[in-house]
Design a protein around this motif. Structure first.
Motif, PDB file in Angstrom:
ATOM      1  N   PHE A  32      11.280  71.441  46.137  1.00  0.00           N
ATOM      2  CA  PHE A  32      10.959  71.010  44.953  1.00  0.00           C
ATOM      3  C   PHE A  32      11.347  69.281  44.321  1.00  0.00           C
ATOM      4  O   PHE A  32      11.366  69.043  45.873  1.00  0.00           O
ATOM      5  CB  PHE A  32      13.194  70.759  44.626  1.00  0.00           C
ATOM      6  N   PRO A  33      10.964  68.579  43.551  1.00  0.00           N
ATOM      7  CA  PRO A  33      11.011  67.391  43.434  1.00  0.00           C
ATOM      8  C   PRO A  33      12.341  66.590  44.475  1.00  0.00           C
ATOM      9  O   PRO A  33      13.426  67.069  43.918  1.00  0.00           O
ATOM     10  CB  PRO A  33      10.679  66.970  42.763  1.00  0.00           C
ATOM     11  N   PHE A  34      11.737  65.227  44.542  1.00  0.00           N
ATOM     12  CA  PHE A  34      13.244  64.471  44.962  1.00  0.00           C
ATOM     13  C   PHE A  34      14.043  64.264  43.753  1.00  0.00           C
ATOM     14  O   PHE A  34      15.673  64.676  43.225  1.00  0.00           O
ATOM     15  CB  PHE A  34      13.453  63.197  45.607  1.00  0.00           C
ATOM     16  N   GLU A  35      13.311  63.866  42.608  1.00  0.00           N
ATOM     17  CA  GLU A  35      14.633  63.843  41.354  1.00  0.00           C
ATOM     18  C   GLU A  35      14.793  64.340  40.322  1.00  0.00           C
ATOM     19  O   GLU A  35      15.280  64.873  39.210  1.00  0.00           O
ATOM     20  CB  GLU A  35      13.288  62.885  40.365  1.00  0.00           C
ATOM     21  N   VAL A 115      14.186  71.567  49.923  1.00  0.00           N
ATOM     22  CA  VAL A 115      13.823  70.761  50.458  1.00  0.00           C
ATOM     23  C   VAL A 115      13.561  70.020  48.919  1.00  0.00           C
ATOM     24  O   VAL A 115      12.753  70.419  48.693  1.00  0.00           O
ATOM     25  CB  VAL A 115      12.376  70.834  51.590  1.00  0.00           C
ATOM     26  N   PHE A 116      14.253  68.911  48.905  1.00  0.00           N
ATOM     27  CA  PHE A 116      13.598  67.818  48.067  1.00  0.00           C
ATOM     28  C   PHE A 116      13.377  66.831  48.476  1.00  0.00           C
ATOM     29  O   PHE A 116      13.613  66.144  48.868  1.00  0.00           O
ATOM     30  CB  PHE A 116      14.880  67.681  47.430  1.00  0.00           C
ATOM     31  N   GLY A 117      11.592  66.123  47.904  1.00  0.00           N
ATOM     32  CA  GLY A 117      11.125  65.472  48.400  1.00  0.00           C
ATOM     33  C   GLY A 117      10.232  65.702  49.545  1.00  0.00           C
ATOM     34  O   GLY A 117      10.408  67.418  50.089  1.00  0.00           O
ATOM     35  N   GLY A 123       9.994  58.273  51.613  1.00  0.00           N
ATOM     36  CA  GLY A 123      11.041  57.949  51.124  1.00  0.00           C
ATOM     37  C   GLY A 123      11.771  58.288  50.624  1.00  0.00           C
ATOM     38  O   GLY A 123      12.270  59.519  52.280  1.00  0.00           O
ATOM     39  N   PRO A 124      13.172  58.990  49.975  1.00  0.00           N
ATOM     40  CA  PRO A 124      13.688  59.315  50.210  1.00  0.00           C
ATOM     41  C   PRO A 124      13.511  60.916  49.648  1.00  0.00           C
ATOM     42  O   PRO A 124      12.915  61.705  49.001  1.00  0.00           O
ATOM     43  CB  PRO A 124      15.266  59.061  48.963  1.00  0.00           C
ATOM     44  N   TRP A 125      14.417  62.097  50.547  1.00  0.00           N
ATOM     45  CA  TRP A 125      14.134  63.231  51.173  1.00  0.00           C
ATOM     46  C   TRP A 125      15.876  63.581  51.057  1.00  0.00           C
ATOM     47  O   TRP A 125      16.138  63.005  51.528  1.00  0.00           O
ATOM     48  CB  TRP A 125      13.059  63.778  51.349  1.00  0.00           C
TER      49      TRP A 125
END
Length: 329
Positions: A32-35, A115-117, A123-125
């Protein structure tokens, strides 16, 4: 903040290895996207989750997922997660023998990894695993682990009552250490710490993006305990903090100490006798711990550790982004 880059790097490597072993369909489900708002969704009851379930992984992929657990959590906690997942088979057999409907849904394959990012230093994840009685989250930014909460583990049955695994106990430390603390209290201290004769039916902070501490009892302050009581309370807190890898746990402990141990409180509800429903809470300026064992004849444990401003690493992530923006000016 203590550096946790080694842990972050090992986790990123383990997650990338797992992702690289998935096919396109599986990877689409797992990432998934981190956002994404999904990053803040969690639960501990049975039910579907977003992500890729163990049941949809091939043997090699499952082995890689287990390696991620080992990189994300302390050795003790990785073992506890495995034990909680294994309890699904035990619980299913107990419910089948009792004629309870839905027993077939007790499935150790129904735990979802997400997993996000993009895992790495850029970058953040974040990474999580969730399912019945398991909700573990790890957030990374700037190549360091900045958050490992919400952190929930539960056990049903906490002590297996019958069958080939009779007597097996899962998550014993959370109860034993709290009872050890109770045993260190003087009569006066205990009068303050025991806030109710009846334990609540479950944890009180909920499963929202932010912990709801309004109903969480206060109890006795760390500063008002004798020396042995203070040590026992710190040992109990450390048991929850030590769900994380050692370097990450030390960083989290530093945040607790800096916020002030003196105002940390311990509250107990319910009788002290073993086998009867009981609950406790530890509250600090920046964290809360809850334990509840009231269901199924006080043989069904729920435990949670949350950082009040830093679940999902939100506080440290905001500081990281703010300092980055300042550096660009």
């Amino acid at each position: 903040m203590r550096p946790t880059s080694t842990v972050a790097g090992e986790l990123a490597t383990a997650v990338r290895t797992w992702l690289d072993g998935l096919d396109d369909r599986q990877r689409d489900r797992a990432t998934f996207p981190f956002e994404s708002p999904e990053r803040f969704v969690w639960a501990y009851t049975p039910g579907e989750r977003e992500g890729l379930p163990i049941s949809d992984m091939r043997p090699g992929q499952r082995a890689a997922a287990v390696a991620v657990l080992g990189a994300a959590a302390s050795a003790r906690t990785a073992g506890e997660i495995a034990a909680v997942i294994a309890l699904e088979t035990v619980l299913g057999e107990l419910e089948r023998a009792r004629g309870r409907s839905g027993w077939e849904q007790r499935d150790p394959g129904r735990y979802w990894f997400a997993v996000f990012g993009e895992p790495g230093p850029a970058g953040p994840w974040s990474w999580r695993v969730g399912g019945h009685h398991v909700a573990i989250h790890v957030t990374i930014a700037d190549g360091n682990v900045i958050g490992t909460t919400p952190s929930f583990l539960g056990a049903n049955p906490a002590i297996v009552p019958s069958g080939p695994f009779a007597g097996t106990r899962t998550l014993p430390g959370e109860e034993q250490l709290a009872r050890g603390l109770l045993g260190e209290l003087t009569t006066t201290e205990r009068h303050v710490a025991v806030v109710d004769d009846t334990a609540p039916a479950d944890i009180l902070t909920g499963i929202g993006r932010h912990a709801d501490v309004r109903s969480v009892p206060i109890g006795i302050r760390h500063a008002d305990l004798g020396g042995s009581g203070r040590v026992a309370l710190e040992r109990l807190i450390r048991h929850y903090v030590d769900r994380a890898r050692p370097a990450v746990a030390e960083a989290a402990w530093d945040r607790i100490v800096v916020a002030g141990l003196g105002d940390v409180t311990f509250a107990w509800s319910g009788p002290a006798e073993i086998g009867r429903g009981h609950y406790y809470a530890v509250r600090g300026p920046n964290f809360v711990v809850e334990y509840d064992n009231t269901q199924n004849g006080a043989n069904h444990v729920h435990t949670v550790w949350r950082e009040l401003a830093n679940d999902w690493g939100e506080d440290l992530l905001a500081r990281h982004l703010s300092s980055g923006h300042e550096a660009e000016r």
